[in-house]
Write a protein that holds these residues in place. Structure first.
Motif, PDB file in Angstrom:
ATOM      1  N   PHE A 202       0.823  -1.214   0.000  1.00 44.99           N
ATOM      2  CA  PHE A 202       0.000   0.000   0.000  1.00 44.99           C
ATOM      3  C   PHE A 202       0.861   1.269   0.000  1.00 44.99           C
ATOM      4  N   TYR A 215      -5.548  -0.193  -8.369  1.00 44.23           N
ATOM      5  CA  TYR A 215      -5.827  -1.145  -7.286  1.00 44.23           C
ATOM      6  C   TYR A 215      -7.239  -0.903  -6.735  1.00 44.23           C
ATOM      7  N   MET A 219     -10.486  -3.388  -6.735  1.00 38.41           N
ATOM      8  CA  MET A 219     -11.260  -3.760  -5.542  1.00 38.41           C
ATOM      9  C   MET A 219     -12.751  -3.523  -5.780  1.00 38.41           C
ATOM     10  N   GLY A 251     -10.650   1.151   6.301  1.00 39.08           N
ATOM     11  CA  GLY A 251     -10.028   0.679   5.055  1.00 39.08           C
ATOM     12  C   GLY A 251     -11.109   0.411   4.026  1.00 39.08           C
ATOM     13  N   SER A 253     -11.885   1.728   1.266  1.00 37.96           N
ATOM     14  CA  SER A 253     -11.581   2.040  -0.136  1.00 37.96           C
ATOM     15  C   SER A 253     -12.456   3.198  -0.617  1.00 37.96           C
ATOM     16  N   ASP A 274      -9.815   5.607   4.799  1.00 33.35           N
ATOM     17  CA  ASP A 274      -8.781   4.949   3.985  1.00 33.35           C
ATOM     18  C   ASP A 274      -7.626   5.918   3.810  1.00 33.35           C
ATOM     19  N   GLN A 275      -6.694   5.568   2.944  1.00 36.44           N
ATOM     20  CA  GLN A 275      -5.542   6.419   2.674  1.00 36.44           C
ATOM     21  C   GLN A 275      -6.017   7.669   1.930  1.00 36.44           C
ATOM     22  N   HIS A 299      -7.651   8.232   7.234  1.00 35.41           N
ATOM     23  CA  HIS A 299      -7.252   7.678   8.540  1.00 35.41           C
ATOM     24  C   HIS A 299      -6.327   6.485   8.337  1.00 35.41           C
ATOM     25  N   ASP A 300      -5.247   6.476   9.087  1.00 34.24           N
ATOM     26  CA  ASP A 300      -4.320   5.349   9.077  1.00 34.24           C
ATOM     27  C   ASP A 300      -4.798   4.361  10.143  1.00 34.24           C
ATOM     28  N   PHE A 301      -5.164   3.152   9.706  1.00 35.25           N
ATOM     29  CA  PHE A 301      -5.778   2.250  10.685  1.00 35.25           C
ATOM     30  C   PHE A 301      -4.799   1.686  11.731  1.00 35.25           C
ATOM     31  N   ARG A 316     -13.673  -5.069   6.297  1.00 29.01           N
ATOM     32  CA  ARG A 316     -13.906  -6.030   5.213  1.00 29.01           C
ATOM     33  C   ARG A 316     -12.637  -6.147   4.386  1.00 29.01           C
ATOM     34  N   TRP A 317     -12.091  -7.356   4.412  1.00 28.49           N
ATOM     35  CA  TRP A 317     -10.910  -7.630   3.608  1.00 28.49           C
ATOM     36  C   TRP A 317      -9.728  -6.777   3.993  1.00 28.49           C
ATOM     37  N   ILE A 318      -9.567  -6.543   5.288  1.00 27.23           N
ATOM     38  CA  ILE A 318      -8.446  -5.746   5.774  1.00 27.23           C
ATOM     39  C   ILE A 318      -7.404  -6.653   6.421  1.00 27.23           C
ATOM     40  N   ASP A 321      -4.682  -8.851   4.793  1.00 22.81           N
ATOM     41  CA  ASP A 321      -3.516  -8.204   4.170  1.00 22.81           C
ATOM     42  C   ASP A 321      -2.333  -8.111   5.128  1.00 22.81           C
TER      43      ASP A 321
HETATM   44  C1  LIG Z   1      -8.068  -5.294   0.246  1.00 24.30           C
HETATM   45  S1  LIG Z   1      -8.552  -3.621   0.256  1.00 24.30           S
HETATM   46  C2  LIG Z   1     -10.190  -3.759   0.946  1.00 24.30           C
HETATM   47  C3  LIG Z   1     -11.051  -2.592   0.604  1.00 24.30           C
HETATM   48  C4  LIG Z   1     -12.506  -2.664   1.093  1.00 24.30           C
HETATM   49  N1  LIG Z   1     -12.596  -2.805   2.529  1.00 24.30           N
HETATM   50  C5  LIG Z   1     -13.264  -3.781   0.384  1.00 24.30           C
HETATM   51  O1  LIG Z   1     -13.815  -4.634   1.073  1.00 24.30           O
HETATM   52  O2  LIG Z   1     -13.321  -3.765  -0.845  1.00 24.30           O
HETATM   53  C6  LIG Z   1      -7.593  -2.954   1.591  1.00 24.30           C
HETATM   54  C7  LIG Z   1      -7.793  -1.457   1.814  1.00 24.30           C
HETATM   55  O3  LIG Z   1      -6.984  -1.033   2.916  1.00 24.30           O
HETATM   56  C8  LIG Z   1      -6.511   0.278   2.629  1.00 24.30           C
HETATM   57  N2  LIG Z   1      -5.344   0.549   3.481  1.00 24.30           N
HETATM   58  C9  LIG Z   1      -4.114   0.000   3.401  1.00 24.30           C
HETATM   59  N3  LIG Z   1      -3.309   0.474   4.384  1.00 24.30           N
HETATM   60  C10 LIG Z   1      -4.066   1.350   5.099  1.00 24.30           C
HETATM   61  C11 LIG Z   1      -3.821   2.119   6.270  1.00 24.30           C
HETATM   62  N4  LIG Z   1      -2.626   2.094   6.888  1.00 24.30           N
HETATM   63  N5  LIG Z   1      -4.825   2.869   6.752  1.00 24.30           N
HETATM   64  C12 LIG Z   1      -6.042   2.886   6.144  1.00 24.30           C
HETATM   65  N6  LIG Z   1      -6.354   2.161   5.027  1.00 24.30           N
HETATM   66  C13 LIG Z   1      -5.360   1.401   4.526  1.00 24.30           C
HETATM   67  C14 LIG Z   1      -6.186   0.201   1.157  1.00 24.30           C
HETATM   68  O4  LIG Z   1      -6.060   1.485   0.572  1.00 24.30           O
HETATM   69  C15 LIG Z   1      -7.381  -0.603   0.632  1.00 24.30           C
HETATM   70  O5  LIG Z   1      -8.439   0.237   0.273  1.00 24.30           O
END
Ligand SMILES: C[S@@+](CC[C@H](N)C(=O)[O-])C[C@H]1O[C@@H](n2cnc3c(N)ncnc32)[C@H](O)[C@@H]1O
Length: 429
Positions: A202, A215, A219, A251, A253, A274-275, A299-301, A316-318, A321
């Protein structure tokens, strides 16, 4: 008795195809074909889902039985990705003259910028996978699949993300795990070696706005794909019980999932985090009727959750990763915001016990697991892993429910919080 399994499979295929044929005819739909006019969603009808799954599983097994051990080891071809990557990078599908139904190899060479002989070789290979066809010698026409690639920009970006980001990463995944055995770092993956970077995916994508946008588009497309539609998360949790409330899509998106939820439950407000560049695009694309119901927020998670006492924090789907070390940090960062009324909703694969689900379904999930390895040095998890991860993050998380909505590839896990007040100090343990 030798031979009985192949007869059994053949009979299952015959019965299931007959059922689908009858159903489609009764509904006035065409029979499945590769034809350019084939409706994209023809086979998505839930009434034929079981028969369709039976056919896919039975033909896969029959195919493997007929290939035999040598064929099983030699038939998977990595070269599929070459033609797909070439079609994407050279803009062969998107440049196809859409007012015309056909183009010669020479015409395609002109707009794709490579010589005719390369175009011919690439496309004749792709045609063996029913992507484009050659109705007359030297003349190229669309099939249903190539037309989808030409006309659906999100699908096109998905293929771009897979062929340009993931495939190179996959080819270096084994190099990565031997170079960095036991590492939990997200910058020790096949992606890092293939893309020559020491940044996690990311962070690397954030340096390249085009790649980051691709990307996010991929998604968005993925959330329309079979088994991944947003309807599963909309129907897979009792949002109606919240009444008027706030959900935070961590996150989230560009807000596709948040939008689907607030459309179905108008008394909910969704904050999509998200970013920075991702939420910017989400805000730009937000439909006017959702302007007051969705808020985008950078927001940085890994930082403490700034939205306190929301009804639901959706992930969801976080977490897939991230390795345990980082997934735990993401969960801990939520703790200061939680109340006993808050829920975490985690929507992810839950890997099955080996051999307990049909093999194609299991293969798809195990392939996702390897994709997480090659991309993020991360993983998909089984139910014990999920329970363990929550316990590692904080003993006050409780997995209350885990369901697999019918037809969904992702499970919906509902997690409660046993702490007693917002920002409970123990939460920062
Ligand atoms: C696999 S995607 C999932 C997106 C969405 N939740 C979905 O279900 O389609 C992961 C998401 O995490 C976000 N992301 C990655 N690192 C992040 C961070 N440190 N803080 C916030 N969001 C972040 C990415 O930009 C991306 O949108």
């Amino acid at each position: 008795m030798a031979g009985s399994r192949i007869a059994e499979l053949a009979s299952l295929i015959a019965n299931s195809t007959a059922y689908i044929g009858t159903h489609l005819a009764a509904e006035g739909h065409p029979t499945p074909s590769f034809d350019v006019d084939q409706p994209t969603h023809l086979l998505n009808d839930s009434k034929i889902a079981t028969s369709r799954r039976n056919i896919i599983e039975a033909t896969d097994e029959l195919n493997a039985l007929m290939l035999g051990p040598v064929g099983i080891l030699t038939s998977p071809s990595h070269n599929f990705m070459i033609s797909l990557q070439a079609i994407y990078r050279l803009g062969i599908a998107t440049g196809f003259p859409h007012k015309k139904s056909e183009a010669t190899f020479g015409e395609i060479a002109l707009y794709s910028g490579v010589c005719e002989s390369h175009v011919r070789r690439i496309l004749r290979h792709a045609m063996t996978y029913r992507i484009f066809c050659e109705p007359r010698k030297g003349v190229v026409a669309h099939t249903a699949a190539s037309k989808l690639l030409a006309e659906n920009p999100l699908m096109h970006e998905w293929i771009g993300m897979v062929s340009e980001e993931m495939w190179p990463a996959a080819t270096r995944a084994v190099d990565a795990l031997t170079r960095w055995p036991n590492s939990e770092e997200p910058y020790h993956s096949g992606f890092n070696i293939a893309h020559n970077t020491d940044k996690p995916v990311f962070d690397e994508l954030a340096k390249h706005p085009d790649r980051e946008k691709r990307y996010a588009a991929a998604m968005t497309w993925f959330s329309t794909g079979p088994g991944l539609e947003t309807s599963h998360i909309v129907n897979g949790f009792a949002w109606e019980n919240i009444g008027k409330g706030v959900i935070v899509d961590v996150g989230g998106s560009q807000g596709v999932v948040g939008a689907a939820i607030v459309r179905a439950f108008p008394s909910l407000h969704c904050i999509v985090q998200d970013q920075v560049d991702v939420v910017k695009v989400g805000q730009q694309n937000l439909q006017p009727e959702l302007q007051t119901r969705i808020t985008f927020m950078k927001h940085d998670f890994f930082e403490a959750q700034p939205i306190k006492a929301a009804n639901v924090y959706l992930l969801r789907w976080i977490l897939h990763d991230w390795s345990e070390k980082y997934a735990v940090q993401i969960l801990k960062a939520l703790v200061p915001a939680l109340t006993q009324d808050s829920k975490l909703v985690i929507c992810e694969h839950v890997l099955p016990e080996p051999g307990t689900v049909p093999i194609c379904q299991e293969r798809a999930m195990r392939a996702f697991d390897l994709a997480m390895l090659e991309f993020h040095n991360a993983k998909e998890r089984d139910i014990d892993d999920w329970v363990g991860l929550l316990a590692m993050a904080d003993s006050r998380f409780r997995l209350l429910d885990c369901k697999q909505p019918p037809g969904s590839r992702l499970a919906v896990m509902e997690v409660g919080w046993l702490g007693d007040k917002v920002g409970d100090k123990l939460g920062s343990n």
